[in-house]
Design a protein around this motif. Structure first.
Motif, mmCIF file in Angstrom:
data_model
loop_
_atom_site.group_PDB
_atom_site.id
_atom_site.type_symbol
_atom_site.label_atom_id
_atom_site.label_comp_id
_atom_site.label_asym_id
_atom_site.label_seq_id
_atom_site.Cartn_x
_atom_site.Cartn_y
_atom_site.Cartn_z
ATOM 1 N N ALA A 135 -4.735 6.025 18.565
ATOM 2 C CA ALA A 135 -5.810 5.464 17.738
ATOM 3 C C ALA A 135 -6.813 6.507 17.279
ATOM 4 C CB ALA A 135 -6.514 4.353 18.520
ATOM 5 N N ALA A 136 -7.062 7.511 18.107
ATOM 6 C CA ALA A 136 -8.102 8.483 17.788
ATOM 7 C C ALA A 136 -7.646 9.561 16.809
ATOM 8 C CB ALA A 136 -8.603 9.146 19.067
ATOM 9 N N THR A 137 -6.350 9.644 16.533
ATOM 10 C CA THR A 137 -5.846 10.764 15.730
ATOM 11 C C THR A 137 -5.173 10.360 14.430
ATOM 12 O OG1 THR A 137 -3.713 10.766 16.891
ATOM 13 C CG2 THR A 137 -5.483 12.104 17.843
ATOM 14 N N VAL A 138 -5.099 9.064 14.130
ATOM 15 C CA VAL A 138 -4.410 8.625 12.921
ATOM 16 C C VAL A 138 -5.225 8.998 11.694
ATOM 17 C CG1 VAL A 138 -3.455 6.648 11.682
ATOM 18 C CG2 VAL A 138 -3.334 6.723 14.158
ATOM 19 N N GLU A 139 -4.545 9.516 10.670
ATOM 20 C CA GLU A 139 -5.220 9.919 9.442
ATOM 21 C C GLU A 139 -5.824 8.694 8.741
ATOM 22 O OE1 GLU A 139 -2.379 11.886 7.047
ATOM 23 O OE2 GLU A 139 -2.272 13.671 8.313
ATOM 24 N N PRO A 140 -7.031 8.832 8.182
ATOM 25 C CA PRO A 140 -7.678 7.701 7.495
ATOM 26 C C PRO A 140 -6.820 7.128 6.367
ATOM 27 C CG PRO A 140 -9.251 9.473 7.862
ATOM 28 C CD PRO A 140 -7.904 10.010 8.244
ATOM 29 N N GLN A 141 -6.073 7.998 5.648
ATOM 30 C CA GLN A 141 -5.241 7.507 4.546
ATOM 31 C C GLN A 141 -4.152 6.572 5.058
ATOM 32 O OE1 GLN A 141 -5.989 10.665 5.269
ATOM 33 N NE2 GLN A 141 -6.120 11.959 3.435
ATOM 34 N N ARG A 142 -3.578 6.925 6.232
ATOM 35 C CA ARG A 142 -2.517 6.082 6.786
ATOM 36 C C ARG A 142 -3.076 4.742 7.247
ATOM 37 N NH1 ARG A 142 2.583 5.662 5.501
ATOM 38 N NH2 ARG A 142 3.759 4.589 7.117
ATOM 39 N N LEU A 143 -4.261 4.771 7.812
ATOM 40 C CA LEU A 143 -4.897 3.524 8.225
ATOM 41 C C LEU A 143 -5.225 2.667 7.005
ATOM 42 C CD1 LEU A 143 -7.377 4.649 11.035
ATOM 43 C CD2 LEU A 143 -5.415 3.110 11.281
ATOM 44 N N ALA A 144 -5.682 3.302 5.938
ATOM 45 C CA ALA A 144 -6.012 2.558 4.717
ATOM 46 C C ALA A 144 -4.765 1.896 4.149
ATOM 47 C CB ALA A 144 -6.642 3.498 3.691
ATOM 48 N N PHE A 145 -3.638 2.633 4.152
ATOM 49 C CA PHE A 145 -2.395 2.034 3.678
ATOM 50 C C PHE A 145 -2.016 0.829 4.520
ATOM 51 C CE2 PHE A 145 2.152 1.751 4.744
ATOM 52 C CZ PHE A 145 2.610 1.207 3.563
ATOM 53 N N ALA A 146 -2.125 0.959 5.837
ATOM 54 C CA ALA A 146 -1.756 -0.133 6.730
ATOM 55 C C ALA A 146 -2.583 -1.381 6.440
ATOM 56 C CB ALA A 146 -1.924 0.296 8.182
ATOM 57 N N GLN A 169 1.359 -4.041 -6.145
ATOM 58 C CA GLN A 169 1.404 -3.045 -7.225
ATOM 59 C C GLN A 169 0.243 -2.069 -7.110
ATOM 60 O OE1 GLN A 169 3.917 -2.634 -9.050
ATOM 61 N NE2 GLN A 169 5.009 -4.572 -8.895
ATOM 62 N N GLY A 170 -0.909 -2.583 -6.707
ATOM 63 C CA GLY A 170 -2.056 -1.705 -6.515
ATOM 64 C C GLY A 170 -1.838 -0.707 -5.395
ATOM 65 N N VAL A 171 -1.213 -1.152 -4.313
ATOM 66 C CA VAL A 171 -0.938 -0.249 -3.188
ATOM 67 C C VAL A 171 0.159 0.736 -3.573
ATOM 68 C CG1 VAL A 171 -0.379 -0.108 -0.737
ATOM 69 C CG2 VAL A 171 -1.591 -2.110 -1.614
ATOM 70 N N LEU A 172 1.146 0.264 -4.332
ATOM 71 C CA LEU A 172 2.244 1.147 -4.757
ATOM 72 C C LEU A 172 1.753 2.279 -5.647
ATOM 73 C CD1 LEU A 172 5.183 -1.325 -5.499
ATOM 74 C CD2 LEU A 172 5.210 0.563 -3.857
ATOM 75 N N ALA A 173 0.654 2.056 -6.357
ATOM 76 C CA ALA A 173 0.102 3.120 -7.196
ATOM 77 C C ALA A 173 -0.308 4.320 -6.352
ATOM 78 C CB ALA A 173 -1.098 2.592 -7.983
ATOM 79 N N LYS A 174 -0.699 4.046 -5.101
ATOM 80 C CA LYS A 174 -1.103 5.131 -4.192
ATOM 81 C C LYS A 174 0.033 5.561 -3.275
ATOM 82 C CE LYS A 174 -4.532 2.513 -2.864
ATOM 83 N NZ LYS A 174 -5.712 1.999 -2.117
ATOM 84 N N TRP A 175 0.959 4.640 -3.000
ATOM 85 C CA TRP A 175 2.061 4.913 -2.075
ATOM 86 C C TRP A 175 3.371 4.463 -2.740
ATOM 87 C CZ3 TRP A 175 0.707 7.169 2.610
ATOM 88 C CH2 TRP A 175 -0.647 7.142 2.927
ATOM 89 N N PRO A 176 3.849 5.177 -3.748
ATOM 90 C CA PRO A 176 4.960 4.687 -4.581
ATOM 91 C C PRO A 176 6.318 4.652 -3.887
ATOM 92 C CG PRO A 176 4.361 6.918 -5.208
ATOM 93 C CD PRO A 176 3.321 6.466 -4.230
#
Length: 206
Positions: A135-146, A169-176
Protein backbone atom coordinates in the motif's frame (compact mmCIF):
# COMPACT_ATOMS: atom_id res chain seq x y z
CA UNK A 1 1.50 -30.25 -15.25
CA UNK A 2 3.59 -27.11 -15.21
CA UNK A 3 1.91 -25.54 -12.16
CA UNK A 4 3.28 -25.13 -8.65
CA UNK A 5 0.96 -25.39 -5.64
CA UNK A 6 2.07 -23.62 -2.46
CA UNK A 7 0.15 -23.24 0.79
CA UNK A 8 0.50 -21.54 4.15
CA UNK A 9 -0.86 -22.50 7.57
CA UNK A 10 0.18 -26.16 7.54
CA UNK A 11 1.93 -28.13 8.89
CA UNK A 12 2.75 -25.21 11.19
CA UNK A 13 0.04 -22.76 12.15
CA UNK A 14 0.42 -19.31 10.56
CA UNK A 15 -1.95 -16.58 11.69
CA UNK A 16 -0.83 -14.35 8.81
CA UNK A 17 -1.03 -17.00 6.09
CA UNK A 18 -2.79 -14.77 3.54
CA UNK A 19 -0.33 -11.91 3.96
CA UNK A 20 2.66 -14.25 3.74
CA UNK A 21 1.25 -15.86 0.60
CA UNK A 22 0.74 -12.44 -1.00
CA UNK A 23 4.27 -11.37 -0.05
CA UNK A 24 5.64 -14.54 -1.65
CA UNK A 25 3.76 -13.87 -4.89
CA UNK A 26 4.97 -10.26 -4.94
CA UNK A 27 8.56 -11.49 -4.50
CA UNK A 28 8.10 -14.00 -7.34
CA UNK A 29 6.74 -11.30 -9.66
CA UNK A 30 9.65 -8.97 -8.88
CA UNK A 31 12.25 -11.70 -9.30
CA UNK A 32 10.75 -12.87 -12.59
CA UNK A 33 10.83 -9.29 -13.92
CA UNK A 34 14.55 -9.15 -13.13
CA UNK A 35 15.16 -12.48 -14.86
CA UNK A 36 13.17 -11.46 -17.93
CA UNK A 37 15.15 -8.25 -18.23
CA UNK A 38 18.41 -10.19 -18.18
CA UNK A 39 17.17 -12.84 -20.62
CA UNK A 40 15.84 -10.19 -22.98
CA UNK A 41 19.21 -8.41 -22.96
CA UNK A 42 20.90 -11.71 -23.87
CA UNK A 43 18.52 -12.42 -26.74
CA UNK A 44 16.70 -15.16 -24.85
CA UNK A 45 12.92 -15.66 -24.64
CA UNK A 46 11.06 -14.30 -21.63
CA UNK A 47 9.05 -16.42 -19.22
CA UNK A 48 5.51 -15.30 -18.50
CA UNK A 49 3.50 -16.85 -15.71
CA UNK A 50 0.40 -16.18 -13.62
CA UNK A 51 -0.71 -16.54 -10.01
CA UNK A 52 -4.02 -17.28 -8.30
CA UNK A 53 -4.56 -16.99 -4.55
CA UNK A 54 -7.50 -18.16 -2.48
CA UNK A 55 -8.03 -18.25 1.28
CA UNK A 56 -10.24 -20.69 3.16
CA UNK A 57 -10.64 -24.14 4.66
CA UNK A 58 -8.85 -27.04 2.97
CA UNK A 59 -8.09 -30.68 3.53
CA UNK A 60 -4.37 -31.11 4.12
CA UNK A 61 -2.30 -34.25 4.52
CA UNK A 62 -0.70 -37.18 2.79
CA UNK A 63 -2.76 -38.10 -0.27
CA UNK A 64 -2.21 -41.05 -2.59
CA UNK A 65 -0.99 -44.60 -2.17
CA UNK A 66 1.82 -46.02 -0.07
CA UNK A 67 4.00 -46.19 -3.17
CA UNK A 68 3.33 -42.55 -4.10
CA UNK A 69 2.31 -40.13 -1.35
CA UNK A 70 2.00 -36.37 -1.73
CA UNK A 71 1.62 -33.95 1.17
CA UNK A 72 -0.84 -31.51 -0.35
CA UNK A 73 -4.11 -29.62 -0.02
CA UNK A 74 -7.52 -30.37 -1.52
CA UNK A 75 -10.90 -28.67 -1.66
CA UNK A 76 -12.90 -25.77 -3.12
CA UNK A 77 -10.37 -23.21 -1.90
CA UNK A 78 -7.60 -24.96 -3.83
CA UNK A 79 -9.76 -25.28 -6.93
CA UNK A 80 -10.63 -21.58 -6.81
CA UNK A 81 -6.96 -20.62 -6.66
CA UNK A 82 -6.30 -22.73 -9.75
CA UNK A 83 -9.25 -21.14 -11.57
CA UNK A 84 -8.08 -17.65 -10.66
CA UNK A 85 -4.64 -18.40 -12.07
CA UNK A 86 -6.28 -19.26 -15.39
CA UNK A 87 -8.58 -16.23 -15.35
CA UNK A 88 -5.59 -13.89 -15.53
CA UNK A 89 -5.45 -14.36 -19.29
CA UNK A 90 -8.98 -12.95 -19.67
CA UNK A 91 -8.15 -9.77 -17.76
CA UNK A 92 -4.55 -9.22 -18.80
CA UNK A 93 -3.34 -9.56 -15.21
CA UNK A 94 -0.52 -11.50 -13.59
CA UNK A 95 -2.12 -12.07 -10.19
CA UNK A 96 -5.75 -12.50 -9.15
CA UNK A 97 -6.97 -13.22 -5.63
CA UNK A 98 -10.29 -14.12 -4.06
CA UNK A 99 -12.31 -11.73 -1.93
CA UNK A 100 -11.38 -13.84 1.12
CA UNK A 101 -7.67 -13.29 0.46
CA UNK A 102 -8.29 -9.58 -0.03
CA UNK A 103 -10.09 -9.39 3.32
CA UNK A 104 -7.52 -11.50 5.18
CA UNK A 105 -4.57 -9.30 4.20
CA UNK A 106 -6.06 -6.14 5.69
CA UNK A 107 -4.53 -2.87 4.54
CA UNK A 108 -1.05 -4.20 3.77
CA UNK A 109 -1.65 -4.08 0.00
CA UNK A 110 -3.47 -1.85 -2.46
CA UNK A 111 -6.05 -3.54 -4.69
CA UNK A 112 -8.19 -3.19 -7.77
CA UNK A 113 -11.60 -4.83 -7.86
CA UNK A 114 -11.59 -6.58 -11.25
CA UNK A 115 -14.91 -8.38 -11.57
CA UNK A 116 -17.65 -10.49 -10.05
CA UNK A 117 -17.01 -14.02 -11.28
CA UNK A 118 -18.47 -17.50 -10.98
CA UNK A 119 -15.71 -19.93 -11.92
CA UNK A 120 -16.35 -23.20 -13.71
CA UNK A 121 -18.63 -25.45 -11.67
CA UNK A 122 -20.05 -22.60 -9.54
CA UNK A 123 -23.13 -20.42 -9.87
CA UNK A 124 -22.56 -17.89 -7.09
CA UNK A 125 -20.28 -15.00 -7.96
CA UNK A 126 -17.23 -13.91 -6.01
CA UNK A 127 -15.39 -10.63 -6.27
CA UNK A 128 -11.86 -11.02 -7.58
CA UNK A 129 -9.04 -8.53 -7.07
CA UNK A 130 -5.72 -7.60 -8.60
CA UNK A 131 -2.99 -6.66 -6.10
CA UNK A 132 -1.29 -3.40 -7.04
CA UNK A 133 1.55 -3.78 -4.56
CA UNK A 134 2.35 -2.82 -0.96
CA UNK A 135 0.00 0.00 0.00
CA UNK A 136 2.79 2.44 0.80
CA UNK A 137 4.66 2.04 -2.50
CA UNK A 138 2.02 1.91 -5.24
CA UNK A 139 2.40 4.63 -7.87
CA UNK A 140 -0.37 7.29 -7.76
CA UNK A 141 -1.10 6.75 -11.48
CA UNK A 142 -1.78 3.05 -10.90
CA UNK A 143 -4.07 3.82 -7.99
CA UNK A 144 -5.91 6.40 -10.11
CA UNK A 145 -6.43 3.82 -12.85
CA UNK A 146 -7.77 1.31 -10.34
CA UNK A 147 -10.29 3.78 -8.94
CA UNK A 148 -11.38 4.88 -12.44
CA UNK A 149 -11.83 1.26 -13.52
CA UNK A 150 -13.84 0.42 -10.41
CA UNK A 151 -16.09 3.44 -10.95
CA UNK A 152 -16.84 2.37 -14.53
CA UNK A 153 -17.37 -1.23 -13.41
CA UNK A 154 -19.88 -0.11 -10.76
CA UNK A 155 -21.93 1.72 -13.39
CA UNK A 156 -21.83 -1.41 -15.55
CA UNK A 157 -23.12 -3.46 -12.60
CA UNK A 158 -26.09 -1.09 -12.37
CA UNK A 159 -27.04 -1.97 -16.00
CA UNK A 160 -26.25 1.59 -17.19
CA UNK A 161 -24.25 0.27 -20.10
CA UNK A 162 -24.08 3.42 -22.22
CA UNK A 163 -22.86 5.44 -19.23
CA UNK A 164 -20.36 2.72 -18.33
CA UNK A 165 -19.05 2.69 -21.90
CA UNK A 166 -18.57 6.45 -21.85
CA UNK A 167 -16.66 6.17 -18.57
CA UNK A 168 -14.52 3.35 -19.95
CA UNK A 169 -13.68 5.38 -23.05
CA UNK A 170 -12.44 8.15 -20.80
CA UNK A 171 -10.17 5.75 -18.91
CA UNK A 172 -8.98 4.17 -22.17
CA UNK A 173 -7.78 7.58 -23.33
CA UNK A 174 -5.20 7.40 -20.53
CA UNK A 175 -4.71 3.61 -20.48
CA UNK A 176 -5.33 2.45 -24.09
CA UNK A 177 -3.81 -1.02 -23.81
CA UNK A 178 -5.44 -2.31 -20.63
CA UNK A 179 -7.00 -5.71 -21.52
CA UNK A 180 -9.51 -5.64 -18.65
CA UNK A 181 -10.81 -2.25 -19.83
CA UNK A 182 -11.08 -3.42 -23.43
CA UNK A 183 -12.94 -6.54 -22.29
CA UNK A 184 -15.40 -4.50 -20.23
CA UNK A 185 -15.92 -2.10 -23.14
CA UNK A 186 -16.83 -5.00 -25.45
CA UNK A 187 -19.33 -6.36 -22.93
CA UNK A 188 -20.95 -2.94 -22.46
CA UNK A 189 -21.22 -2.46 -26.22
CA UNK A 190 -22.91 -5.85 -26.59
CA UNK A 191 -25.35 -5.22 -23.73
CA UNK A 192 -26.13 -1.70 -24.96
CA UNK A 193 -27.27 -3.25 -28.27
CA UNK A 194 -28.95 -6.29 -26.73
CA UNK A 195 -29.75 -5.79 -23.04
CA UNK A 196 -29.44 -8.84 -20.77
CA UNK A 197 -32.55 -10.45 -19.24
CA UNK A 198 -34.28 -8.91 -16.23
CA UNK A 199 -32.68 -11.43 -13.86
CA UNK A 200 -29.11 -10.53 -14.95
CA UNK A 201 -26.98 -10.37 -11.82
CA UNK A 202 -23.75 -8.96 -13.19
CA UNK A 203 -21.84 -12.19 -12.61
CA UNK A 204 -19.30 -13.21 -15.26
CA UNK A 205 -19.77 -16.98 -15.58
CA UNK A 206 -16.66 -18.64 -16.89
Amino acid sequence: GDAIVAFWGAPRRDEQHATHAMEAVAACVDRLAECNQRWRANGLPELHTRFGLSTGTVIVGNVGATSRLSYTVLGDTVNLAARLEGLNRFYGTEVLVSEETRAATGDAFAWRLVDLVAVKGKRVGKRIYEPLGPAATVEPQRLAFARDYEAAWSVYQERRFDEALAAIQGVLAKWPDEPSLLRLAEICQAYARNPPPADWDGVARM
